[in-house]
Design a protein around this motif. Sequence first.
Motif, PDB file in Angstrom:
ATOM      1  N   ALA A 125       0.831  -1.200   0.000  1.00 52.02           N
ATOM      2  CA  ALA A 125       0.000   0.000   0.000  1.00 52.02           C
ATOM      3  C   ALA A 125       0.868   1.253   0.000  1.00 52.02           C
ATOM      4  CB  ALA A 125      -0.924  -0.002   1.219  1.00 52.02           C
ATOM      5  N   ALA A 126       1.951   1.246   0.762  1.00 53.62           N
ATOM      6  CA  ALA A 126       2.858   2.394   0.787  1.00 53.62           C
ATOM      7  C   ALA A 126       3.498   2.603  -0.585  1.00 53.62           C
ATOM      8  CB  ALA A 126       3.933   2.176   1.846  1.00 53.62           C
ATOM      9  N   LYS A 127       3.928   1.518  -1.186  1.00 53.71           N
ATOM     10  CA  LYS A 127       4.565   1.612  -2.509  1.00 53.71           C
ATOM     11  C   LYS A 127       3.580   2.159  -3.534  1.00 53.71           C
ATOM     12  CE  LYS A 127       7.188  -1.113  -5.863  1.00 53.71           C
ATOM     13  NZ  LYS A 127       7.747  -2.469  -6.176  1.00 53.71           N
ATOM     14  N   LYS A 128       2.346   1.712  -3.462  1.00 51.63           N
ATOM     15  CA  LYS A 128       1.314   2.176  -4.379  1.00 51.63           C
ATOM     16  C   LYS A 128       1.124   3.686  -4.293  1.00 51.63           C
ATOM     17  CE  LYS A 128      -3.634   1.538  -5.379  1.00 51.63           C
ATOM     18  NZ  LYS A 128      -4.881   0.834  -4.959  1.00 51.63           N
ATOM     19  N   HIS A 129       1.321   4.239  -3.108  1.00 47.17           N
ATOM     20  CA  HIS A 129       1.165   5.677  -2.895  1.00 47.17           C
ATOM     21  C   HIS A 129       2.476   6.443  -3.080  1.00 47.17           C
ATOM     22  CE1 HIS A 129      -2.666   4.372  -1.143  1.00 47.17           C
ATOM     23  NE2 HIS A 129      -3.065   5.621  -1.233  1.00 47.17           N
ATOM     24  N   GLY A 130       3.474   5.777  -3.592  1.00 47.73           N
ATOM     25  CA  GLY A 130       4.739   6.442  -3.873  1.00 47.73           C
ATOM     26  C   GLY A 130       5.552   6.778  -2.648  1.00 47.73           C
ATOM     27  N   LEU A 131       5.382   6.014  -1.580  1.00 52.24           N
ATOM     28  CA  LEU A 131       6.068   6.279  -0.320  1.00 52.24           C
ATOM     29  C   LEU A 131       7.203   5.286  -0.095  1.00 52.24           C
ATOM     30  CD1 LEU A 131       2.810   6.655   1.796  1.00 52.24           C
ATOM     31  CD2 LEU A 131       4.272   8.552   1.027  1.00 52.24           C
ATOM     32  N   ARG A 132       8.228   5.706   0.631  1.00 51.99           N
ATOM     33  CA  ARG A 132       9.314   4.810   1.012  1.00 51.99           C
ATOM     34  C   ARG A 132       9.083   4.377   2.468  1.00 51.99           C
ATOM     35  NH1 ARG A 132      11.392   9.931   0.171  1.00 51.99           N
ATOM     36  NH2 ARG A 132      11.944  11.058   2.097  1.00 51.99           N
ATOM     37  N   THR A 133       8.819   3.102   2.668  1.00 53.31           N
ATOM     38  CA  THR A 133       8.574   2.588   4.014  1.00 53.31           C
ATOM     39  C   THR A 133       9.897   2.508   4.765  1.00 53.31           C
ATOM     40  OG1 THR A 133       6.698   1.303   3.208  1.00 53.31           O
ATOM     41  CG2 THR A 133       7.591   0.710   5.353  1.00 53.31           C
ATOM     42  N   VAL A 134       9.941   3.121   5.948  1.00 46.88           N
ATOM     43  CA  VAL A 134      11.190   3.177   6.709  1.00 46.88           C
ATOM     44  C   VAL A 134      11.122   2.405   8.023  1.00 46.88           C
ATOM     45  CG1 VAL A 134      11.929   5.358   5.695  1.00 46.88           C
ATOM     46  CG2 VAL A 134      10.501   5.386   7.763  1.00 46.88           C
ATOM     47  N   GLY A 135       9.918   2.163   8.528  1.00 49.53           N
ATOM     48  CA  GLY A 135       9.835   1.493   9.815  1.00 49.53           C
ATOM     49  C   GLY A 135       8.449   1.022  10.178  1.00 49.53           C
ATOM     50  N   VAL A 136       8.372   0.366  11.316  1.00 48.59           N
ATOM     51  CA  VAL A 136       7.135  -0.188  11.860  1.00 48.59           C
ATOM     52  C   VAL A 136       7.024   0.234  13.318  1.00 48.59           C
ATOM     53  CG1 VAL A 136       5.907  -2.320  12.470  1.00 48.59           C
ATOM     54  CG2 VAL A 136       7.188  -2.196  10.317  1.00 48.59           C
ATOM     55  N   ILE A 137       5.822   0.637  13.723  1.00 46.50           N
ATOM     56  CA  ILE A 137       5.544   0.849  15.149  1.00 46.50           C
ATOM     57  C   ILE A 137       4.516  -0.190  15.577  1.00 46.50           C
ATOM     58  CG2 ILE A 137       4.789   2.413  16.962  1.00 46.50           C
ATOM     59  CD1 ILE A 137       5.449   4.763  15.155  1.00 46.50           C
ATOM     60  N   SER A 138       4.935  -1.133  16.389  1.00 46.05           N
ATOM     61  CA  SER A 138       4.007  -2.101  16.960  1.00 46.05           C
ATOM     62  C   SER A 138       3.448  -1.541  18.261  1.00 46.05           C
ATOM     63  CB  SER A 138       4.730  -3.430  17.230  1.00 46.05           C
ATOM     64  OG  SER A 138       5.797  -3.206  18.145  1.00 46.05           O
ATOM     65  N   VAL A 139       2.396  -2.164  18.768  1.00 43.87           N
ATOM     66  CA  VAL A 139       1.783  -1.719  20.027  1.00 43.87           C
ATOM     67  C   VAL A 139       1.515  -2.939  20.899  1.00 43.87           C
ATOM     68  CG1 VAL A 139      -0.207  -0.595  21.089  1.00 43.87           C
ATOM     69  CG2 VAL A 139       0.710   0.285  18.929  1.00 43.87           C
ATOM     70  N   ASP A 140       1.878  -2.840  22.178  1.00 42.59           N
ATOM     71  CA  ASP A 140       1.569  -3.899  23.145  1.00 42.59           C
ATOM     72  C   ASP A 140       0.232  -3.560  23.806  1.00 42.59           C
ATOM     73  OD1 ASP A 140       4.068  -4.904  22.489  1.00 42.59           O
ATOM     74  OD2 ASP A 140       5.058  -4.002  24.221  1.00 42.59           O
ATOM     75  N   LEU A 141      -0.839  -3.818  23.081  1.00 42.80           N
ATOM     76  CA  LEU A 141      -2.146  -3.319  23.503  1.00 42.80           C
ATOM     77  C   LEU A 141      -2.711  -4.096  24.693  1.00 42.80           C
ATOM     78  CD1 LEU A 141      -3.932  -1.006  22.385  1.00 42.80           C
ATOM     79  CD2 LEU A 141      -5.375  -2.776  21.390  1.00 42.80           C
ATOM     80  N   PHE A 142      -3.336  -3.360  25.578  1.00 44.47           N
ATOM     81  CA  PHE A 142      -4.013  -3.891  26.762  1.00 44.47           C
ATOM     82  C   PHE A 142      -3.055  -4.626  27.705  1.00 44.47           C
ATOM     83  CE2 PHE A 142      -7.982  -4.308  23.866  1.00 44.47           C
ATOM     84  CZ  PHE A 142      -8.199  -2.955  23.952  1.00 44.47           C
ATOM     85  N   GLY A 143      -1.745  -4.485  27.481  1.00 48.02           N
ATOM     86  CA  GLY A 143      -0.768  -5.104  28.379  1.00 48.02           C
ATOM     87  C   GLY A 143      -0.050  -6.303  27.822  1.00 48.02           C
ATOM     88  N   GLN A 144      -0.509  -6.810  26.667  1.00 51.40           N
ATOM     89  CA  GLN A 144       0.102  -8.004  26.079  1.00 51.40           C
ATOM     90  C   GLN A 144       1.098  -7.637  24.977  1.00 51.40           C
ATOM     91  OE1 GLN A 144      -0.973 -12.287  24.014  1.00 51.40           O
ATOM     92  NE2 GLN A 144      -2.655 -10.943  24.531  1.00 51.40           N
ATOM     93  N   PRO A 145       2.271  -8.256  24.952  1.00 55.33           N
ATOM     94  CA  PRO A 145       3.215  -7.936  23.883  1.00 55.33           C
ATOM     95  C   PRO A 145       2.711  -8.382  22.526  1.00 55.33           C
ATOM     96  CG  PRO A 145       3.976  -9.846  25.124  1.00 55.33           C
ATOM     97  CD  PRO A 145       2.792  -9.299  25.866  1.00 55.33           C
ATOM     98  N   ALA A 146       3.103  -7.637  21.502  1.00 50.85           N
ATOM     99  CA  ALA A 146       2.813  -8.045  20.135  1.00 50.85           C
ATOM    100  C   ALA A 146       3.620  -9.300  19.807  1.00 50.85           C
ATOM    101  CB  ALA A 146       3.163  -6.913  19.174  1.00 50.85           C
ATOM    102  N   ASP A 147       3.307  -9.932  18.680  1.00 47.72           N
ATOM    103  CA  ASP A 147       4.004 -11.155  18.261  1.00 47.72           C
ATOM    104  C   ASP A 147       5.275 -10.750  17.523  1.00 47.72           C
ATOM    105  OD1 ASP A 147       4.692 -13.714  17.683  1.00 47.72           O
ATOM    106  OD2 ASP A 147       3.000 -14.143  16.375  1.00 47.72           O
ATOM    107  N   TYR A 148       6.366 -10.604  18.268  1.00 47.57           N
ATOM    108  CA  TYR A 148       7.541  -9.935  17.724  1.00 47.57           C
ATOM    109  C   TYR A 148       8.404 -10.773  16.790  1.00 47.57           C
ATOM    110  CZ  TYR A 148       6.660  -5.759  20.365  1.00 47.57           C
ATOM    111  OH  TYR A 148       6.089  -4.601  20.827  1.00 47.57           O
ATOM    112  N   ASP A 149       8.414 -12.067  16.921  1.00 50.81           N
ATOM    113  CA  ASP A 149       9.282 -12.863  16.037  1.00 50.81           C
ATOM    114  C   ASP A 149       8.984 -12.600  14.559  1.00 50.81           C
ATOM    115  OD1 ASP A 149      10.751 -13.916  18.093  1.00 50.81           O
ATOM    116  OD2 ASP A 149       9.745 -15.873  18.101  1.00 50.81           O
ATOM    117  N   PRO A 150       7.743 -12.757  14.108  1.00 52.41           N
ATOM    118  CA  PRO A 150       7.468 -12.478  12.689  1.00 52.41           C
ATOM    119  C   PRO A 150       7.565 -10.999  12.327  1.00 52.41           C
ATOM    120  CG  PRO A 150       5.441 -13.078  13.830  1.00 52.41           C
ATOM    121  CD  PRO A 150       6.563 -13.361  14.775  1.00 52.41           C
ATOM    122  N   ILE A 151       7.250 -10.120  13.269  1.00 54.72           N
ATOM    123  CA  ILE A 151       7.375  -8.683  12.988  1.00 54.72           C
ATOM    124  C   ILE A 151       8.842  -8.324  12.771  1.00 54.72           C
ATOM    125  CG2 ILE A 151       7.060  -6.360  13.926  1.00 54.72           C
ATOM    126  CD1 ILE A 151       4.586  -7.413  15.416  1.00 54.72           C
TER     127      ILE A 151
END
Length: 379
Positions: A125-151
Amino acid sequence: MNQKIDFIDLKAQRRHLGEKLDAAIMAAVNEGNYIMGPQVKAFEQQLSAFSDVKNAISCANGTDAIGLCLMAKKVRPGDAVIVPSFTFASTAEVVAWLGATPVFVDIDQASFNMDPKGLELALAAAKKHGLRTVGVISVDLFGQPADYDPIESFCDANGLWLIADSAQGYGSIYKGRKSGAIGTMATTSFFPAKPLGCYGDGGALFTADDEVADVIRSLRVHGKGSDKYDNVRIGVNSRLDTLQAAILIEKLAIYEEEIAARQIVADRYEAALSDVTSTPQVMADCRSVWAQYTLRVDADKRQAIIDGLKAKGVPTAVYYPRPLHQQTAYSKYPAAGNGLPVSERVCNEVLSLPMHPYLEEATQDFICEAVRDTIASVG
């Protein structure tokens, strides 16, 4: 129940800390070093030890913590940063601050956290809009960590940095790794209602990279160099004040005790409610700090359940009633794939119950009975 039920009872913690907290506050007041006093450095050192990460840097709030990370990475217009849509606005807000573009990705319905399977779609989606993706912000919502291995695998494969936004999850553990020590950088918030909260605004960020840490320490004080009147970069004013650091030192000292108490509350909710509603589940080999205890109920019955619980004296909250990609300020930004159906669906289903370490068993029993009775009554 005759006694008022608090959704989060900060006064109970205040009573528990008692004289130690009073002494810490008055020591900071009487010492007179109200900005960047010795308690700030001491607290940062304790945070560093707690998270097993080399650099812990305090700042004015959790939003600034993310912003400082993005500034250190020189995020600018034309850049894209992938963020979940089902979260509080600050996660995407800081990306837009710098003229960059948040690209929204869907969540996993079991954890409420970023779905790693959607990251490739966000990149497209970023590429389609002509953007250069530089990073990811994950969120540990409600107290639980995100699934970091695949991220993390996705970030490594695509040359992206990762910021782990643990504003709600500080103290959580992902497969043996503590929040704060995950990602290129990590952040947290000390807003009073957070699991580790102060008596005002406050935040911190974490990194193992000494060079990045030095840049951020400069950025948080107007971009200062070795002399504070020699500003070597454009910065901001984002310091944690001494009084808040003094308070947080005392709170951090009992934080593991409080996390354990939160888990007991969560276990009792699970035992009492899992047969009548969808209760939250924590991933294997992970620890949640239970910032919120969030049920999923039938969308067409949620308001009736809220009203029924309110009538019984049980407060509830909805986090969040609308995903970011559908909010006015963010609707113009790209979303991965052909929409974010899970985020859109759970916004109509989520319902959070009172959760804090000092929730007494009798009060929790009352809450559970009220939930069971109300769900049964609405059919």
